[in-house]
Design a protein around this motif. Structure first.
Motif, PDB file in Angstrom:
ATOM      1  N   GLU A  34       0.881  -1.299   0.045  1.00 36.39           N
ATOM      2  CA  GLU A  34      -0.022  -0.037  -0.036  1.00 36.39           C
ATOM      3  C   GLU A  34       1.001   1.245   0.046  1.00 36.39           C
ATOM      4  OE1 GLU A  34      -3.045  -0.303   2.832  1.00 36.39           O
ATOM      5  OE2 GLU A  34      -3.881   1.641   2.257  1.00 36.39           O
ATOM      6  N   ILE A  35       1.807   1.489   0.753  1.00 37.64           N
ATOM      7  CA  ILE A  35       2.687   2.290   0.918  1.00 37.64           C
ATOM      8  C   ILE A  35       3.550   2.623  -0.608  1.00 37.64           C
ATOM      9  CG2 ILE A  35       4.965   3.290   1.659  1.00 37.64           C
ATOM     10  CD1 ILE A  35       3.982   1.986   4.454  1.00 37.64           C
ATOM     11  N   LEU A  57       6.555   4.960   9.324  1.00 33.83           N
ATOM     12  CA  LEU A  57       5.341   5.614  10.044  1.00 33.83           C
ATOM     13  C   LEU A  57       4.244   5.672   8.782  1.00 33.83           C
ATOM     14  CD1 LEU A  57       6.727   8.225  12.452  1.00 33.83           C
ATOM     15  CD2 LEU A  57       6.062   5.993  12.906  1.00 33.83           C
ATOM     16  N   LYS A  58       3.227   5.368   9.303  1.00 36.52           N
ATOM     17  CA  LYS A  58       1.954   5.769   8.368  1.00 36.52           C
ATOM     18  C   LYS A  58       0.911   6.506   9.166  1.00 36.52           C
ATOM     19  CE  LYS A  58      -0.045   1.322   9.841  1.00 36.52           C
ATOM     20  NZ  LYS A  58      -0.588  -0.161   9.413  1.00 36.52           N
ATOM     21  N   ALA A  59       0.180   7.259   8.281  1.00 38.91           N
ATOM     22  CA  ALA A  59      -0.974   7.990   9.063  1.00 38.91           C
ATOM     23  C   ALA A  59      -2.199   7.320   8.267  1.00 38.91           C
ATOM     24  CB  ALA A  59      -0.866   9.620   8.278  1.00 38.91           C
ATOM     25  N   VAL A  60      -3.168   7.153   9.044  1.00 33.05           N
ATOM     26  CA  VAL A  60      -4.018   6.236   8.634  1.00 33.05           C
ATOM     27  C   VAL A  60      -5.362   6.883   8.937  1.00 33.05           C
ATOM     28  CG1 VAL A  60      -5.217   3.846   8.909  1.00 33.05           C
ATOM     29  CG2 VAL A  60      -2.836   4.117   9.283  1.00 33.05           C
ATOM     30  N   ILE A  61      -6.266   7.127   7.829  1.00 31.61           N
ATOM     31  CA  ILE A  61      -7.657   7.579   8.273  1.00 31.61           C
ATOM     32  C   ILE A  61      -8.443   6.234   7.775  1.00 31.61           C
ATOM     33  CG2 ILE A  61      -9.334   9.153   7.384  1.00 31.61           C
ATOM     34  CD1 ILE A  61      -6.994  11.201   7.045  1.00 31.61           C
ATOM     35  N   ASP A  62      -9.561   6.045   8.421  1.00 26.37           N
ATOM     36  CA  ASP A  62     -10.406   4.992   8.056  1.00 26.37           C
ATOM     37  C   ASP A  62      -9.841   3.651   7.410  1.00 26.37           C
ATOM     38  OD1 ASP A  62     -12.907   4.203   8.181  1.00 26.37           O
ATOM     39  OD2 ASP A  62     -13.447   5.209   6.296  1.00 26.37           O
ATOM     40  N   LYS A  63      -8.863   3.184   8.006  1.00 21.84           N
ATOM     41  CA  LYS A  63      -7.892   1.991   7.704  1.00 21.84           C
ATOM     42  C   LYS A  63      -7.338   2.001   6.357  1.00 21.84           C
ATOM     43  CE  LYS A  63     -11.333  -0.941  10.147  1.00 21.84           C
ATOM     44  NZ  LYS A  63     -12.679  -1.796   9.603  1.00 21.84           N
ATOM     45  N   ILE A 121      -4.185   3.919   4.445  1.00 21.01           N
ATOM     46  CA  ILE A 121      -3.025   4.655   4.633  1.00 21.01           C
ATOM     47  C   ILE A 121      -3.002   6.047   3.562  1.00 21.01           C
ATOM     48  CG2 ILE A 121      -0.532   4.870   4.255  1.00 21.01           C
ATOM     49  CD1 ILE A 121      -0.424   1.783   4.921  1.00 21.01           C
ATOM     50  N   VAL A 122      -2.974   7.074   4.498  1.00 24.26           N
ATOM     51  CA  VAL A 122      -2.872   8.480   3.448  1.00 24.26           C
ATOM     52  C   VAL A 122      -1.587   9.051   3.508  1.00 24.26           C
ATOM     53  CG1 VAL A 122      -5.422   8.728   3.618  1.00 24.26           C
ATOM     54  CG2 VAL A 122      -3.881   9.689   5.528  1.00 24.26           C
ATOM     55  N   GLY A 123      -0.687   8.609   4.374  1.00 28.15           N
ATOM     56  CA  GLY A 123       0.628   9.426   4.196  1.00 28.15           C
ATOM     57  C   GLY A 123       1.772   8.363   4.946  1.00 28.15           C
ATOM     58  N   SER A 124       2.821   8.750   4.554  1.00 26.18           N
ATOM     59  CA  SER A 124       3.963   7.809   5.064  1.00 26.18           C
ATOM     60  C   SER A 124       5.280   8.412   5.304  1.00 26.18           C
ATOM     61  CB  SER A 124       4.115   6.447   4.337  1.00 26.18           C
ATOM     62  OG  SER A 124       5.268   5.615   4.582  1.00 26.18           O
ATOM     63  N   ILE A 125       6.363   8.087   6.091  1.00 25.19           N
ATOM     64  CA  ILE A 125       7.665   8.510   6.148  1.00 25.19           C
ATOM     65  C   ILE A 125       8.520   7.533   6.591  1.00 25.19           C
ATOM     66  CG2 ILE A 125       7.310   9.596   8.371  1.00 25.19           C
ATOM     67  CD1 ILE A 125       8.978  11.913   7.207  1.00 25.19           C
ATOM     68  N   ARG A 126       9.624   7.374   6.219  1.00 24.85           N
ATOM     69  CA  ARG A 126      10.635   6.421   6.696  1.00 24.85           C
ATOM     70  C   ARG A 126      11.891   7.270   7.541  1.00 24.85           C
ATOM     71  NH1 ARG A 126      10.837   3.636   0.990  1.00 24.85           N
ATOM     72  NH2 ARG A 126       8.698   4.207   1.010  1.00 24.85           N
TER      73      ARG A 126
END
Lengths: 304, 286
Positions: free
Chosen positions: A161-162, A202-208, A210-215
């Motif tokens: 997904e990422i 790291l993942k930013a999750v809204i309603d299951k 993934i809408v954002g990520s950073i490593r």
């Protein structure tokens, strides 16, 4: 609520026989008169709420459709009218036809028919209006308080997904510079898995979703961050800011935080500067692209 | 105190009246075209929706010009309806339009460039008639003060028929109506995309729309001034003029900018200036 009463549409006809095209225009005539529902046919993507598209996608109109889609302000809805816009129809087998609209942009409503009847088209647009309202509510709920947004550590199961998100988020920049060869777009799933072994995701999750990520990973007192990705729809809502702050909290021993950005991405550079990051060095990547490294020093924290 | 009260009433009521008139316009236009047409308050729904949309910009500063445009348009009407100096009203109106043009230029897109240039041409086209109207009011009443002009015991349209005609002619420009809706139009959704408003979306577009309501109310106020002696006749005449503009809008195609400019100047100079010369001669002989 008012969104429901004033949907402005933009209509684009891809590669078709023009049958559906004519039927869309028939909706505007006195017989069907869609203006009684507040629907106006604007010729301007920046004024439009609903993207009505007829005909299939081919190599020539691909860029046009993408361009119109990206120029529309959120919330927006795509309605694919007719069998060609849905799947490519009788043109599906042609050497230059990519298929339905769904191949390049997310479609919310499919109106079937060859050609689609004006009644069916109006029905589809009304259905689209409902989705428009849902999207607006979602946007408002994200704006308000972020109660839905959770930031968590991602694991290898999220890799697919990422990676998908990474490609989606970098698409617009690639289009902007006609350069589809840059690293985030070319990364493979194996490489992402490799990253998972060395770095924290790291993942930013809204309603299951993934809408954002950073490593990030730590090296001495330096925390190196990379691949800050935000879903295009959720950009500009402060998700990136929260991701950066979470990284900072995850590496309390790090005295310096570093992140790289392409020198062309003025918006992101402005964003980092606003958060207190300063330009530390510049590196040449290719002929045209420089990579800028931004750094921020973190003050010693009290741990008692 | 009464000035402040009047200004407040204008500030609150003008957008409502403007939106209502815009709704009537759309309904009437639909009926003239044999359609049912949108609900009466559709313009309000449109603006409320625009306020909820994302505000996309080419350059952030383009929106500031629109804010100034809206403020100045409100200021223009405010001066007018509180009965201040007619010349100041006209200068404020011109400044407002100039800010609108600047916003169009600032957006740096070919469509809004063409729109901005056309808007400039339209300003050039209507300015003589508006100025001549101010001069005509002065010659007929001996004052530039709007409140004093409104209280003149004479029916001004009888003294200033030529001025009224030339003002009527440029009314379509100010209301963005065919045949003079060159810079941006209510109907031409596909021609030159949307002219000067092409690059504006969301809240900013809503501001342009609201400014337009204020402008409509102000322009109709000017029309009313010609009939100010009797309130009943004044209101009836203003409504009739509005219907005439809508009718003309539906009956005529858009003209080229050369014709718009030349014809409005010719009408302004023959009827407007002719009217003033006539008043001058009359004043000398009596």
């Amino acid at each position: 609520m008012t969104l429901k009463r004033s949907p402005w549409i933009i209509h684009y006809d891809g590669s078709s026989c023009n049958g559906c095209d004519i039927e869309v225009l028939a909706c505007l005539t006195p017989v069907f008169d869609v203006e009684r529902l507040g629907i106006i046919n604007t010729g301007n993507p920046k004024h439009a709420d609903i993207f009505v598209i007829t005909g299939s996608i081919n190599e020539q109109n691909k860029d046009v459709v993408l361009n119109i889609y990206h120029q529309m302000p959120e919330p927006k809805v795509v309605v694919a009218v007719g069998i060609c816009a849905s799947s490519g129809g009788i043109f599906a087998e042609c050497y230059n036809v990519a298929g339905g609209v769904g191949k390049i942009i997310p479609v919310d409503v499919y109106v079937l028919g060859c050609a689609a009847r004006p009644e069916a088209i109006i029905d589809g647009i009304i259905k689209g209006v409902g989705i428009l309202d849902e999207k607006r509510k979602k946007l408002i709920s994200i704006h308000k308080g972020f109660e839905e947004l959770v930031i968590q550590q991602a694991d290898a199961f999220d890799a697919v997904e990422i990676l998908w998100l990474q490609k989606l988020a970098n698409q617009s920049e690639a289009e902007l510079y006609h350069d589809f060869s840059f690293a985030p777009l070319l990364q493979t799933l194996d490489q992402v898995w490799e990253d998972f072994e060395k770095q924290v995701f790291l993942k930013a999750v809204i309603d299951k979703k993934i809408v954002g990520s950073i490593r990030a990973y730590q090296e001495g007192d330096l925390c190196r961050m990379s691949r800050l990705i935000i879903h295009p729809v959720y950009q500009g809502l402060g998700i990136a800011k929260r991701l950066l702050a979470s990284v900072e909290n995850m590496f309390p021993q790090a005295r310096r935080l570093e992140i790289a950005v392409s020198h062309r991405n003025k918006r992101l550079i402005y964003f980092y500067k606003k958060l207190g990051y300063q330009l530390s060095r510049r590196e040449k990547v290719t002929e045209k692209v420089d990579r800028l490294f931004f750094e921020k020093t973190v003050a010693e924290k009290d741990h008692d | 105190m009464t000035t402040l009260f009047l200004a407040l009433i204008y500030f609150l009521a003008a957008p409502l009246v403007g939106a209502f008139l815009a709704g009537v316009d759309r309904k009437l236009t639909s009926r003239l075209q044999g359609r049912v047409g949108p609900p009466l308050w559709q313009p309000v729904f449109d603006v409320m929706k625009l306020l909820e949309k994302e505000n996309l910009v080419v350059r952030r500063s383009q929106n500031f010009y629109i804010v100034y445009y809206l403020i100045l348009v409100i200021f223009t009407g405010g001066l007018f309806f509180t009965g201040k100096d007619m010349l100041l009203v006209i200068f404020a109106l011109t400044l407002a339009s100039i800010f609108f043009v600047l916003a169009g230029y600032k957006a740096s897109s070919p469509y809004s460039f063409i729109g901005a240039q056309r808007e400039l041409l339209q300003i050039v086209a209507y300015e003589p008639a508006v100025l001549l109207a101010a001069i005509g009011f002065y010659m007929a009443t001996g004052t530039f003060n709007v409140a004093a002009i409104a209280q003149t015991p004479r029916m001004l349209v009888l003294v200033l028929p030529g001025i009224f005609l030339s003002f009527l002619y440029i009314l379509a420009i100010k209301m963005r109506k065919s045949p003079f809706d060159l810079s941006t139009s209510h109907h031409a959704h596909q021609e030159l995309v949307k002219g000067i408003t092409t690059e504006f979306s969301g809240q900013t577009l809503a501001m342009i729309e609201i400014a337009h309501w204020y402008e409509t109310v102000f322009v109709l106020g000017m029309v009313y001034l010609f009939f100010a002696k009797s309130i009943a006749i004044g209101l009836i005449a203003t409504v009739m003029v509005y219907f005439l503009i809508i009718f003309v809008d539906n009956a005529f195609a858009r003209v080229k900018w050369e014709l718009a400019l030349a014809s409005s100047w010719i009408v302004a100079f023959i009827f407007g200036a002719g009217n003033i010369v006539w008043l001058f001669v009359l004043g000398r002989s009596s």
